[in-house]
Design a protein around this motif. Structure first.
Motif, PDB file in Angstrom:
ATOM      1  N   LYS A  58      22.199  -4.429 -17.482  1.00  0.00           N
ATOM      2  CA  LYS A  58      20.998  -4.486 -17.992  1.00  0.00           C
ATOM      3  C   LYS A  58      20.123  -4.408 -16.666  1.00  0.00           C
ATOM      4  N   THR A  79      11.122  -6.779 -25.167  1.00  0.00           N
ATOM      5  CA  THR A  79      11.780  -8.132 -25.620  1.00  0.00           C
ATOM      6  C   THR A  79      13.182  -8.030 -25.466  1.00  0.00           C
ATOM      7  N   THR A  81      17.107  -9.494 -23.197  1.00  0.00           N
ATOM      8  CA  THR A  81      17.456  -9.784 -22.079  1.00  0.00           C
ATOM      9  C   THR A  81      17.442  -8.740 -20.981  1.00  0.00           C
ATOM     10  N   THR A  82      17.357  -7.265 -21.538  1.00  0.00           N
ATOM     11  CA  THR A  82      17.136  -6.280 -20.506  1.00  0.00           C
ATOM     12  C   THR A  82      15.999  -6.132 -20.290  1.00  0.00           C
ATOM     13  N   GLY A 135      14.223  -2.599 -24.356  1.00  0.00           N
ATOM     14  CA  GLY A 135      15.591  -2.524 -24.583  1.00  0.00           C
ATOM     15  C   GLY A 135      16.024  -1.858 -25.862  1.00  0.00           C
ATOM     16  N   ALA A 136      17.190  -1.752 -26.205  1.00  0.00           N
ATOM     17  CA  ALA A 136      17.777  -1.381 -27.739  1.00  0.00           C
ATOM     18  C   ALA A 136      19.146  -1.950 -28.158  1.00  0.00           C
ATOM     19  N   ASP A 137      19.469  -2.005 -29.323  1.00  0.00           N
ATOM     20  CA  ASP A 137      20.776  -2.539 -29.660  1.00  0.00           C
ATOM     21  C   ASP A 137      21.504  -1.538 -29.915  1.00  0.00           C
ATOM     22  N   LYS A 147      16.659  -1.212 -33.187  1.00  0.00           N
ATOM     23  CA  LYS A 147      16.167  -2.264 -32.552  1.00  0.00           C
ATOM     24  C   LYS A 147      15.758  -3.447 -33.310  1.00  0.00           C
ATOM     25  N   GLY A 148      15.499  -4.686 -32.764  1.00  0.00           N
ATOM     26  CA  GLY A 148      15.003  -5.857 -33.642  1.00  0.00           C
ATOM     27  C   GLY A 148      16.205  -7.004 -33.357  1.00  0.00           C
ATOM     28  N   GLY A 149      17.261  -6.842 -32.486  1.00  0.00           N
ATOM     29  CA  GLY A 149      18.317  -7.815 -32.587  1.00  0.00           C
ATOM     30  C   GLY A 149      17.464  -9.128 -32.044  1.00  0.00           C
ATOM     31  N   GLY A 150      16.497  -8.968 -31.454  1.00  0.00           N
ATOM     32  CA  GLY A 150      15.776 -10.021 -30.781  1.00  0.00           C
ATOM     33  C   GLY A 150      14.598 -10.602 -31.757  1.00  0.00           C
ATOM     34  N   GLY A 151      14.566  -9.872 -33.209  1.00  0.00           N
ATOM     35  CA  GLY A 151      13.503 -10.100 -34.080  1.00  0.00           C
ATOM     36  C   GLY A 151      12.143  -9.565 -33.902  1.00  0.00           C
ATOM     37  N   ALA A 152      12.052  -8.800 -32.768  1.00  0.00           N
ATOM     38  CA  ALA A 152      10.580  -8.419 -32.400  1.00  0.00           C
ATOM     39  C   ALA A 152      10.266  -7.025 -32.747  1.00  0.00           C
ATOM     40  N   GLU A 156       7.300  -4.349 -31.379  1.00  0.00           N
ATOM     41  CA  GLU A 156       7.887  -3.324 -30.397  1.00  0.00           C
ATOM     42  C   GLU A 156       7.650  -1.969 -31.019  1.00  0.00           C
ATOM     43  N   LYS A 174      25.841   0.131 -25.201  1.00  0.00           N
ATOM     44  CA  LYS A 174      24.822   0.274 -26.548  1.00  0.00           C
ATOM     45  C   LYS A 174      24.806   1.903 -26.966  1.00  0.00           C
TER      46      LYS A 174
HETATM   47  O1  LIG Z   1      14.958  -5.038 -30.071  1.00  0.00           O
HETATM   48  C1  LIG Z   1      14.971  -5.899 -29.331  1.00  0.00           C
HETATM   49  C2  LIG Z   1      14.406  -7.366 -29.586  1.00  0.00           C
HETATM   50  O2  LIG Z   1      13.954  -7.128 -30.724  1.00  0.00           O
HETATM   51  C3  LIG Z   1      15.995  -5.864 -28.146  1.00  0.00           C
HETATM   52  O3  LIG Z   1      15.448  -4.505 -27.030  1.00  0.00           O
HETATM   53  C4  LIG Z   1      17.378  -5.514 -28.425  1.00  0.00           C
HETATM   54  O4  LIG Z   1      17.690  -6.752 -29.224  1.00  0.00           O
HETATM   55  C5  LIG Z   1      18.152  -5.316 -27.187  1.00  0.00           C
HETATM   56  O5  LIG Z   1      18.296  -6.787 -26.385  1.00  0.00           O
HETATM   57  P1  LIG Z   1      18.932  -7.167 -25.249  1.00  0.00           P
HETATM   58  O6  LIG Z   1      18.395  -6.348 -24.145  1.00  0.00           O
HETATM   59  O7  LIG Z   1      18.908  -8.639 -25.324  1.00  0.00           O
HETATM   60  O8  LIG Z   1      20.356  -6.796 -25.434  1.00  0.00           O
END
Ligand SMILES: O=C(CO)[C@H](O)[C@H](O)COP(=O)(O)O
Length: 275
Positions: A58, A79, A81-82, A135-137, A147-152, A156, A174
């Motif tokens: 990342k 939003t 970790t990446t 980033g992206a899931d 996207k949206g794993g972090g709820g944003a 975004e 990913k």
């Molecule tokens: O969409 C997102 C947050 O809403 C993030 O970009 C996505 O979840 C990837 O997260 P990470 O970089 O932690 O793997």
């Protein structure tokens, strides 16, 4: 670097060594230390919590993306970790003299940027964003994203849609042939969420209300997230539109035709840019 030391002062019979450093040096030192403290936090706690590739994959992808940020740009901050690594790298460049203004996709990223000394701006001050790094899931080979794993996802998507260039940074895990293994996050309003969830289930998915610490997860916008398990999404654009037509849905985590560039970090230290 200009600094002076060695000026001895005698106070109450004791000898003190007075060291004078310019404010900028002190600020850079504090920021660098703050950044490495946050790094340790991410490496030790978050690393083990997140599925997917390693923090190093990342980090190298995010670092490359920052090369596309130039003086005077308005930058969208993603939003997760990446995106964290991109914000951190940007902060270092800012302290070396890069002049940018940023707009964040979450309260979390906004707080991080502020703490690291990146100037923030709001939509009332700008018409568009020059570049957003997020980033992206999941990413497919047509650059469709989940996207949206972090709820944003909502912020975004608003930031991505206002950006001239959307650069997605991911670790190799990913990249997928077809989206859908990662549950699709859908942001819905609280009112009537039970019926909204039933309507989402009619699209052939298992809809689960997102929880955090045994409480329902609430987004920065005061809404709920439903994670929709599709396993495989055949037509992302069609599904995106169908979901957003359901009353109560605010938006969903499918980003179709939005990403301009995808930067991938690999385990062997290689970074590839996909166009
Ligand atoms: O969409 C997102 C947050 O809403 C993030 O970009 C996505 O979840 C990837 O997260 P990470 O970089 O932690 O793997």
């Amino acid at each position: 670097m200009v600094f002076s030391y060695g000026i001895r002062q005698q106070l109450n019979g004791k000898v003190y060594l007075k060291i004078t450093l310019p404010l900028k040096v002190i600020k850079t030192y504090i920021i660098r230390n703050m950044i490495s403290t946050i790094d340790c936090f991410y490496y030790t706690i978050i690393k083990n919590k997140f599925k997917g590739g390693t923090m190093e994959e990342k980090r190298i992808a995010a670092k490359r993306a920052v090369d596309y940020v130039h003086d005077g740009m308005i930058v969208g901050l993603g939003t997760g970790t990446t995106a964290y690594w991109a914000i951190k790298k940007l902060a270092l460049k800012v302290h070396e003299g890069l002049n940018i203004k940023a707009i964040a996709t979450s309260i979390q990223s906004e707080e991080l940027a502020r703490k690291l000394g990146i100037s923030l701006i709001s939509f009332s001050d700008i018409d568009e964003i020059d570049i957003t790094i997020d980033g992206a899931d999941e990413v497919d080979y047509n650059f469709n994203l989940i996207k949206g794993g972090g709820g944003a996802l909502l912020r975004e998507k608003i930031v991505a849609a206002a950006s001239k260039q959307l650069v997605i940074v991911v670790d190799q895990s990913k990249l997928v042939n077809r989206l859908g293994l990662f549950p699709l996050p859908v942001e819905i309003v609280k009112f009537g969420h039970e019926v909204t969830m039933k309507n989402l289930s009619k699209l052939q998915c298992k809809a689960k209300l997102r929880m955090k610490n045994e409480k329902v997860f609430v987004t920065d916008n005061g809404n709920y997230i439903v994670d929709c398990h599709f396993d495989s999404i055949e037509n992302p654009k069609e599904l995106h539109n169908k979901i957003n037509l359901i009353p109560g849905v605010v938006d969903n985590g499918l980003f179709v035709d939005m990403a301009d560039k995808v930067i991938v970090g690999y385990q062997n230290g290689e970074v590839k840019e996909l166009y």
